[in-house]
Design a protein around this motif. Structure first.
Motif, PDB file in Angstrom:
ATOM      1  N   LEU A 120     -11.069  22.363   8.503  1.00  0.00           N
ATOM      2  CA  LEU A 120     -11.875  23.354   7.796  1.00  0.00           C
ATOM      3  C   LEU A 120     -11.073  24.604   7.446  1.00  0.00           C
ATOM      4  N   LYS A 121     -10.126  24.970   8.331  1.00  0.00           N
ATOM      5  CA  LYS A 121      -9.321  26.163   8.095  1.00  0.00           C
ATOM      6  C   LYS A 121      -8.390  25.994   6.897  1.00  0.00           C
ATOM      7  N   THR A 122      -7.969  24.770   6.647  1.00  0.00           N
ATOM      8  CA  THR A 122      -7.018  24.517   5.561  1.00  0.00           C
ATOM      9  C   THR A 122      -7.676  23.735   4.420  1.00  0.00           C
ATOM     10  N   LEU A 123      -8.998  23.748   4.384  1.00  0.00           N
ATOM     11  CA  LEU A 123      -9.730  22.939   3.407  1.00  0.00           C
ATOM     12  C   LEU A 123      -9.345  23.234   1.954  1.00  0.00           C
ATOM     13  N   PRO A 124      -9.325  24.496   1.504  1.00  0.00           N
ATOM     14  CA  PRO A 124      -8.970  24.756   0.099  1.00  0.00           C
ATOM     15  C   PRO A 124      -7.590  24.218  -0.272  1.00  0.00           C
ATOM     16  N   GLN A 125      -6.629  24.426   0.634  1.00  0.00           N
ATOM     17  CA  GLN A 125      -5.275  23.947   0.370  1.00  0.00           C
ATOM     18  C   GLN A 125      -5.236  22.428   0.258  1.00  0.00           C
ATOM     19  N   LYS A 126      -5.945  21.756   1.166  1.00  0.00           N
ATOM     20  CA  LYS A 126      -5.936  20.290   1.161  1.00  0.00           C
ATOM     21  C   LYS A 126      -6.673  19.723  -0.056  1.00  0.00           C
ATOM     22  N   ALA A 145     -15.620  13.408   2.821  1.00  0.00           N
ATOM     23  CA  ALA A 145     -16.284  13.852   1.597  1.00  0.00           C
ATOM     24  C   ALA A 145     -16.076  15.342   1.355  1.00  0.00           C
ATOM     25  N   LEU A 146     -15.822  16.101   2.428  1.00  0.00           N
ATOM     26  CA  LEU A 146     -15.547  17.529   2.277  1.00  0.00           C
ATOM     27  C   LEU A 146     -14.290  17.766   1.448  1.00  0.00           C
ATOM     28  N   LEU A 147     -13.412  16.772   1.418  1.00  0.00           N
ATOM     29  CA  LEU A 147     -12.197  16.861   0.613  1.00  0.00           C
ATOM     30  C   LEU A 147     -12.345  16.107  -0.705  1.00  0.00           C
ATOM     31  N   SER A 148     -12.824  14.870  -0.607  1.00  0.00           N
ATOM     32  CA  SER A 148     -12.814  14.005  -1.794  1.00  0.00           C
ATOM     33  C   SER A 148     -13.751  14.490  -2.897  1.00  0.00           C
ATOM     34  N   LEU A 149     -14.928  14.992  -2.539  1.00  0.00           N
ATOM     35  CA  LEU A 149     -15.885  15.382  -3.576  1.00  0.00           C
ATOM     36  C   LEU A 149     -15.468  16.657  -4.314  1.00  0.00           C
ATOM     37  N   PRO A 150     -15.042  17.729  -3.622  1.00  0.00           N
ATOM     38  CA  PRO A 150     -14.533  18.891  -4.368  1.00  0.00           C
ATOM     39  C   PRO A 150     -13.298  18.561  -5.204  1.00  0.00           C
ATOM     40  N   ALA A 151     -12.456  17.651  -4.691  1.00  0.00           N
ATOM     41  CA  ALA A 151     -11.216  17.313  -5.393  1.00  0.00           C
ATOM     42  C   ALA A 151     -11.456  16.487  -6.650  1.00  0.00           C
ATOM     43  N   VAL A 192       0.849  -1.194   0.000  1.00  0.00           N
ATOM     44  CA  VAL A 192       0.000   0.000   0.000  1.00  0.00           C
ATOM     45  C   VAL A 192       0.882   1.242   0.000  1.00  0.00           C
ATOM     46  N   GLN A 193       0.695   2.096  -0.994  1.00  0.00           N
ATOM     47  CA  GLN A 193       1.451   3.344  -1.064  1.00  0.00           C
ATOM     48  C   GLN A 193       0.794   4.402  -0.181  1.00  0.00           C
ATOM     49  N   ILE A 194       1.609   5.194   0.519  1.00  0.00           N
ATOM     50  CA  ILE A 194       1.102   6.227   1.422  1.00  0.00           C
ATOM     51  C   ILE A 194       1.386   7.611   0.855  1.00  0.00           C
ATOM     52  N   LYS A 195       0.369   8.461   0.900  1.00  0.00           N
ATOM     53  CA  LYS A 195       0.525   9.868   0.535  1.00  0.00           C
ATOM     54  C   LYS A 195      -0.078  10.715   1.652  1.00  0.00           C
ATOM     55  N   PHE A 196       0.423  11.955   1.792  1.00  0.00           N
ATOM     56  CA  PHE A 196      -0.087  12.857   2.825  1.00  0.00           C
ATOM     57  C   PHE A 196      -0.523  14.181   2.208  1.00  0.00           C
ATOM     58  N   LEU A 197      -1.524  14.793   2.826  1.00  0.00           N
ATOM     59  CA  LEU A 197      -1.975  16.103   2.369  1.00  0.00           C
ATOM     60  C   LEU A 197      -1.253  17.229   3.091  1.00  0.00           C
ATOM     61  N   GLY A 198      -0.459  16.889   4.089  1.00  0.00           N
ATOM     62  CA  GLY A 198       0.287  17.902   4.829  1.00  0.00           C
ATOM     63  C   GLY A 198       0.831  17.309   6.100  1.00  0.00           C
ATOM     64  N   ASP A 199       1.670  18.049   6.788  1.00  0.00           N
ATOM     65  CA  ASP A 199       2.266  17.546   8.027  1.00  0.00           C
ATOM     66  C   ASP A 199       1.758  18.316   9.246  1.00  0.00           C
ATOM     67  N   TYR A 258      -6.762  21.154  -2.922  1.00  0.00           N
ATOM     68  CA  TYR A 258      -5.823  21.370  -4.030  1.00  0.00           C
ATOM     69  C   TYR A 258      -4.773  20.259  -4.074  1.00  0.00           C
ATOM     70  N   VAL A 259      -4.187  19.946  -2.917  1.00  0.00           N
ATOM     71  CA  VAL A 259      -3.149  18.903  -2.857  1.00  0.00           C
ATOM     72  C   VAL A 259      -3.739  17.544  -3.215  1.00  0.00           C
ATOM     73  N   LEU A 260      -4.944  17.254  -2.693  1.00  0.00           N
ATOM     74  CA  LEU A 260      -5.582  15.971  -2.987  1.00  0.00           C
ATOM     75  C   LEU A 260      -5.881  15.849  -4.479  1.00  0.00           C
ATOM     76  N   ARG A 261      -6.375  16.894  -5.078  1.00  0.00           N
ATOM     77  CA  ARG A 261      -6.688  16.859  -6.515  1.00  0.00           C
ATOM     78  C   ARG A 261      -5.418  16.594  -7.332  1.00  0.00           C
TER      79      ARG A 261
END
Length: 363
Positions: A66-72, A96-102, A53-60, A74-77
């Motif tokens: 919610l405060k960093t939602l747009p940035q996350k 879903a707040l991240l996956s659906l917009p992305a 399983v490969q691991i990826k992160f949206l940030g550290d 963007y990274v997820l997309r």
């Protein structure tokens, strides 16, 4: 298939993390799996994760999502653009707040995997918004119980299809019932109001001293907001043991004679299935959602929610009769065979095959 699975923190120690990593391990035997974690608070995952399983992160950072939602988003997309998955699975409706917009404008199948009780949410909170977004824009919502399926369809007026996939037991099912009939009443979970350990302690104290003689009430689990109050309630009672989390839950179940789920509500009730896997007779409150569907009355005992007297009576009945315990041990072990990873992964494989065959329209 290429699959992306999004989770909040893959290193956390909880039921969502356990079953998500287990699903990743199973799917990785036949598919290319990328597990995307919003953050990482631990050095290593609390549960075993396959090297495949490969691991990826949206940030550290551990900032409010919610405060960093747009940035996350963007990274997820960007990550999804590199992976080009056939399907994106958001593990926990909040994701879903991240996956659906992305995934807007992309031909990925959008799956949202609900781990909790849809009746429990804070109005206008992140989960409140996420569930309504999922109902409108996801292709499939995966829930854990038939009761939750009905709730989703009624409450959120889903355009997404809603399917039921019960969680698998992470502990292997033995060939033979390993029940030892130890004189221990076990309960397990995080020390929160949800788990109702305060109700269990009160029910235990309703038992006569003669009935409790030779028996112990043992509660194990990670710290939570209700632990201090529980320790105070159990003070000076040598028959009650309030313990921390166990690194060997298998041994906890093997050392138990009765298992009690005293929750005020559940998303599913995975500890019930784990107890059944070890042939432990189960008593549970009829709370929303899960326990009654697992037990179905014939495989254990279900009592009225928060009815301390009823719980105490069932404890007395089980403690007072070895033949009763043995009967429900056999029934419990029989029921556990319905929740093996082989069965549950088959349901996921079938769902993903359907997703792969679908012609997805771009929103």
């Amino acid at each position: 298939m290429r699959l992306a699975i999004l989770i909040h923190d893959y290193t956390a120690m909880g039921g969502t993390e356990r079953v998500t990593l287990q699903l990743c391990n199973q799917l990785a035997k036949h598919h290319t799996i990328t597990l995307i974690s919003v953050q990482q608070t631990g050095k290593e995952p609390a549960f075993i994760l396959s090297d495949n399983v490969q691991i990826k992160f949206l940030g550290d950072d551990a900032a409010n999502m919610l405060k960093t939602l747009p940035q996350k988003v963007y990274v997820l997309r960007k990550i999804l653009g590199e992976i080009k998955p056939n399907a994106v699975i958001a593990s926990d409706s909040q994701m879903a707040l991240l996956s659906l917009p992305a995934t807007i404008g992309k031909r990925y199948q959008k799956i949202v995997w609900e781990h909790f009780n849809s009746q429990i949410e804070t109005r206008f909170g992140s989960r409140w918004f996420a569930r309504r977004l999922a109902a409108r824009f996801a292709h499939t919502i995966v829930v854990l119980t038939q009761q939750d399926k009905r709730e989703w369809e009624k409450k959120y007026h889903c355009k997404a299809s809603v399917v039921v996939h019960a969680n698998p037991c992470a502990l292997p099912l033995p060939l033979l019932n390993p029940y030892r009939d130890a004189h221990v009443v076990l309960s397990a979970g995080r020390y929160t109001e949800q788990k109702g350990f305060d109700l269990l302690v009160k029910a235990w104290k309703c038992l006569s001293s003669e009935m409790r003689q030779g028996w112990v009430l043992r509660i194990v689990g990670p710290n939570g907001s209700a632990k201090t109050e529980l320790l105070a309630a159990a003070k000076d009672d040598e028959s009650i043991r309030i313990e921390g989390p166990s690194s060997n839950m298998k041994k906890c179940y093997l050392d138990a004679g009765i298992f009690v789920c005293s929750s005020r509500y559940e998303g599913f009730g995975l500890t019930i299935v784990e107890a059944m896997t070890h042939g432990v007779p189960v008593i549970a409150f009829d709370c929303p959602m899960g326990p009654a569907e697992i037990i179905k009355e014939e495989y254990g005992k279900v009592v009225e929610l928060a009815n301390i007297s009823a719980l105490s009576r069932e404890l007395a009945s089980m403690i007072g009769s070895k033949s009763n315990r043995q009967y429900y041990s056999e029934r419990s072990f029989e029921r556990a065979s319905h929740f093996t990873p082989e069965i549950t992964i088959g349901r996921w494989e079938s769902l993903l095959e359907v997703c792969a065959d679908k012609e997805v329209k771009i929103p």
